[in-house]
Design a protein around this motif. Structure first.
Motif, PDB file in Angstrom:
ATOM      1  N   GLU A  12       0.812  -1.219   0.000  1.00  0.00           N
ATOM      2  CA  GLU A  12       0.000   0.000   0.000  1.00  0.00           C
ATOM      3  C   GLU A  12       0.849   1.275   0.000  1.00  0.00           C
ATOM      4  O   GLU A  12       0.309   2.373   0.059  1.00  0.00           O
ATOM      5  CB  GLU A  12      -0.944  -0.016   1.206  1.00  0.00           C
ATOM      6  CG  GLU A  12      -1.971  -1.132   1.099  1.00  0.00           C
ATOM      7  CD  GLU A  12      -2.797  -1.336   2.351  1.00  0.00           C
ATOM      8  OE1 GLU A  12      -3.977  -1.676   2.202  1.00  0.00           O
ATOM      9  OE2 GLU A  12      -2.260  -1.178   3.472  1.00  0.00           O
ATOM     10  N   THR A  13       2.153   1.128  -0.077  1.00  0.00           N
ATOM     11  CA  THR A  13       3.030   2.298  -0.095  1.00  0.00           C
ATOM     12  C   THR A  13       3.273   2.765  -1.521  1.00  0.00           C
ATOM     13  O   THR A  13       3.101   2.017  -2.482  1.00  0.00           O
ATOM     14  CB  THR A  13       4.384   1.992   0.576  1.00  0.00           C
ATOM     15  OG1 THR A  13       5.027   0.944  -0.145  1.00  0.00           O
ATOM     16  CG2 THR A  13       4.208   1.588   2.017  1.00  0.00           C
ATOM     17  N   ASP A  14       3.697   4.018  -1.655  1.00  0.00           N
ATOM     18  CA  ASP A  14       4.055   4.556  -2.965  1.00  0.00           C
ATOM     19  C   ASP A  14       5.579   4.687  -3.063  1.00  0.00           C
ATOM     20  O   ASP A  14       6.305   4.273  -2.150  1.00  0.00           O
ATOM     21  CB  ASP A  14       3.355   5.898  -3.215  1.00  0.00           C
ATOM     22  CG  ASP A  14       3.721   6.989  -2.222  1.00  0.00           C
ATOM     23  OD1 ASP A  14       4.766   6.874  -1.540  1.00  0.00           O
ATOM     24  OD2 ASP A  14       2.970   7.969  -2.140  1.00  0.00           O
ATOM     25  N   ALA A  15       6.057   5.277  -4.128  1.00  0.00           N
ATOM     26  CA  ALA A  15       7.500   5.387  -4.360  1.00  0.00           C
ATOM     27  C   ALA A  15       8.206   6.234  -3.303  1.00  0.00           C
ATOM     28  O   ALA A  15       9.417   6.112  -3.125  1.00  0.00           O
ATOM     29  CB  ALA A  15       7.753   5.971  -5.749  1.00  0.00           C
ATOM     30  N   LEU A  16       7.468   7.068  -2.592  1.00  0.00           N
ATOM     31  CA  LEU A  16       8.056   7.920  -1.554  1.00  0.00           C
ATOM     32  C   LEU A  16       8.015   7.275  -0.172  1.00  0.00           C
ATOM     33  O   LEU A  16       8.448   7.875   0.804  1.00  0.00           O
ATOM     34  CB  LEU A  16       7.328   9.268  -1.525  1.00  0.00           C
ATOM     35  CG  LEU A  16       7.391  10.077  -2.824  1.00  0.00           C
ATOM     36  CD1 LEU A  16       6.514  11.311  -2.726  1.00  0.00           C
ATOM     37  CD2 LEU A  16       8.827  10.456  -3.147  1.00  0.00           C
ATOM     38  N   GLY A  17       7.444   6.071  -0.092  1.00  0.00           N
ATOM     39  CA  GLY A  17       7.371   5.383   1.188  1.00  0.00           C
ATOM     40  C   GLY A  17       6.150   5.735   2.018  1.00  0.00           C
ATOM     41  O   GLY A  17       6.048   5.337   3.173  1.00  0.00           O
ATOM     42  N   HIS A  18       5.232   6.496   1.443  1.00  0.00           N
ATOM     43  CA  HIS A  18       3.990   6.856   2.133  1.00  0.00           C
ATOM     44  C   HIS A  18       2.903   5.872   1.744  1.00  0.00           C
ATOM     45  O   HIS A  18       3.016   5.180   0.738  1.00  0.00           O
ATOM     46  CB  HIS A  18       3.517   8.252   1.709  1.00  0.00           C
ATOM     47  CG  HIS A  18       4.542   9.307   1.859  1.00  0.00           C
ATOM     48  ND1 HIS A  18       5.041  10.001   0.793  1.00  0.00           N
ATOM     49  CD2 HIS A  18       5.165   9.788   2.961  1.00  0.00           C
ATOM     50  CE1 HIS A  18       5.937  10.873   1.224  1.00  0.00           C
ATOM     51  NE2 HIS A  18       6.033  10.753   2.529  1.00  0.00           N
ATOM     52  N   ILE A  19       1.830   5.881   2.495  1.00  0.00           N
ATOM     53  CA  ILE A  19       0.654   5.111   2.084  1.00  0.00           C
ATOM     54  C   ILE A  19       0.066   5.816   0.865  1.00  0.00           C
ATOM     55  O   ILE A  19      -0.155   7.028   0.870  1.00  0.00           O
ATOM     56  CB  ILE A  19      -0.364   5.020   3.244  1.00  0.00           C
ATOM     57  CG1 ILE A  19       0.262   4.306   4.441  1.00  0.00           C
ATOM     58  CG2 ILE A  19      -1.640   4.330   2.778  1.00  0.00           C
ATOM     59  CD1 ILE A  19       0.812   2.906   4.145  1.00  0.00           C
ATOM     60  N   ASN A  20      -0.181   5.056  -0.181  1.00  0.00           N
ATOM     61  CA  ASN A  20      -0.670   5.604  -1.447  1.00  0.00           C
ATOM     62  C   ASN A  20      -2.056   6.217  -1.264  1.00  0.00           C
ATOM     63  O   ASN A  20      -2.872   5.702  -0.498  1.00  0.00           O
ATOM     64  CB  ASN A  20      -0.701   4.488  -2.493  1.00  0.00           C
ATOM     65  CG  ASN A  20      -0.994   5.020  -3.869  1.00  0.00           C
ATOM     66  OD1 ASN A  20      -2.141   5.285  -4.195  1.00  0.00           O
ATOM     67  ND2 ASN A  20       0.046   5.167  -4.668  1.00  0.00           N
ATOM     68  N   ASN A  21      -2.321   7.280  -2.002  1.00  0.00           N
ATOM     69  CA  ASN A  21      -3.598   7.982  -1.862  1.00  0.00           C
ATOM     70  C   ASN A  21      -4.800   7.147  -2.282  1.00  0.00           C
ATOM     71  O   ASN A  21      -5.919   7.445  -1.900  1.00  0.00           O
ATOM     72  CB  ASN A  21      -3.582   9.308  -2.632  1.00  0.00           C
ATOM     73  CG  ASN A  21      -3.331   9.132  -4.108  1.00  0.00           C
ATOM     74  OD1 ASN A  21      -3.266   8.019  -4.623  1.00  0.00           O
ATOM     75  ND2 ASN A  21      -3.180  10.230  -4.811  1.00  0.00           N
ATOM     76  N   THR A  22      -4.585   6.087  -3.045  1.00  0.00           N
ATOM     77  CA  THR A  22      -5.703   5.232  -3.459  1.00  0.00           C
ATOM     78  C   THR A  22      -6.154   4.285  -2.350  1.00  0.00           C
ATOM     79  O   THR A  22      -7.207   3.651  -2.464  1.00  0.00           O
ATOM     80  CB  THR A  22      -5.325   4.398  -4.698  1.00  0.00           C
ATOM     81  OG1 THR A  22      -4.230   3.536  -4.360  1.00  0.00           O
ATOM     82  CG2 THR A  22      -4.935   5.288  -5.864  1.00  0.00           C
ATOM     83  N   VAL A  23      -5.395   4.192  -1.287  1.00  0.00           N
ATOM     84  CA  VAL A  23      -5.683   3.242  -0.215  1.00  0.00           C
ATOM     85  C   VAL A  23      -6.766   3.755   0.740  1.00  0.00           C
ATOM     86  O   VAL A  23      -7.586   2.981   1.237  1.00  0.00           O
ATOM     87  CB  VAL A  23      -4.384   2.913   0.556  1.00  0.00           C
ATOM     88  CG1 VAL A  23      -4.658   2.059   1.782  1.00  0.00           C
ATOM     89  CG2 VAL A  23      -3.390   2.230  -0.374  1.00  0.00           C
TER      90      VAL A  23
END
Length: 131
Positions: A12-23
């Motif tokens: 569920e993470t994005d390339a920046l290491g955050h939880i992706n906004n689609t989650v």
């Protein structure tokens, strides 16, 4: 408000290491499960009476992998055929996202909204957010 604790998955993470906004919409939908049960206790999709009319998410702060997220859900308002559901996501005791969902009591055979019956309103009353 109803509570649910989510453990973010690595996927569920994005390339920046955050939880992706689609989650967040998925987590918020999971938070609505108790509302679904109150409206339609059988949870049968054969005669499902709800449809999502609108959803919004405001991202307040970064959400990180490796730490649980608390999802809080409650009903702000019940109208004739719809309800406004409020969501909050909290991590590290900080509000990180909030959102709204407008759910409509819906008759799929007539393809139209329907009036929310009194017995369902009674089951939803404990989920109402106190003003």
């Amino acid at each position: 408000m109803l509570g649910l604790t989510v453990t973010p998955r690595f996927a569920e993470t994005d390339a920046l290491g955050h939880i992706n906004n689609t989650v967040l919409p998925v987590w918020f939908e999971q938070g609505r499960h108790s509302i679904f049960s109150a409206v339609h206790p059988s949870m049968s999709v054969d005669d499902w009476p709800l449809i999502l009319a609108k959803m919004s998410v405001d991202f307040v702060a970064q959400i990180f992998f490796g730490e649980e997220v608390d999802i809080r859900t409650g009903i702000e308002k019940i109208g004739n055929s719809s309800m406004v559901v409020k969501h909050e996501a909290w991590q590290r005791d900080q509000l990180v996202a909030r959102g709204d969902a407008i759910m409509v009591y819906f008759d799929y055979q007539t393809n139209q909204s329907a009036t929310i019956p009194p017995e369902i309103r009674e089951r939803l009353a404990p989920i109402m957010i106190n003003a």
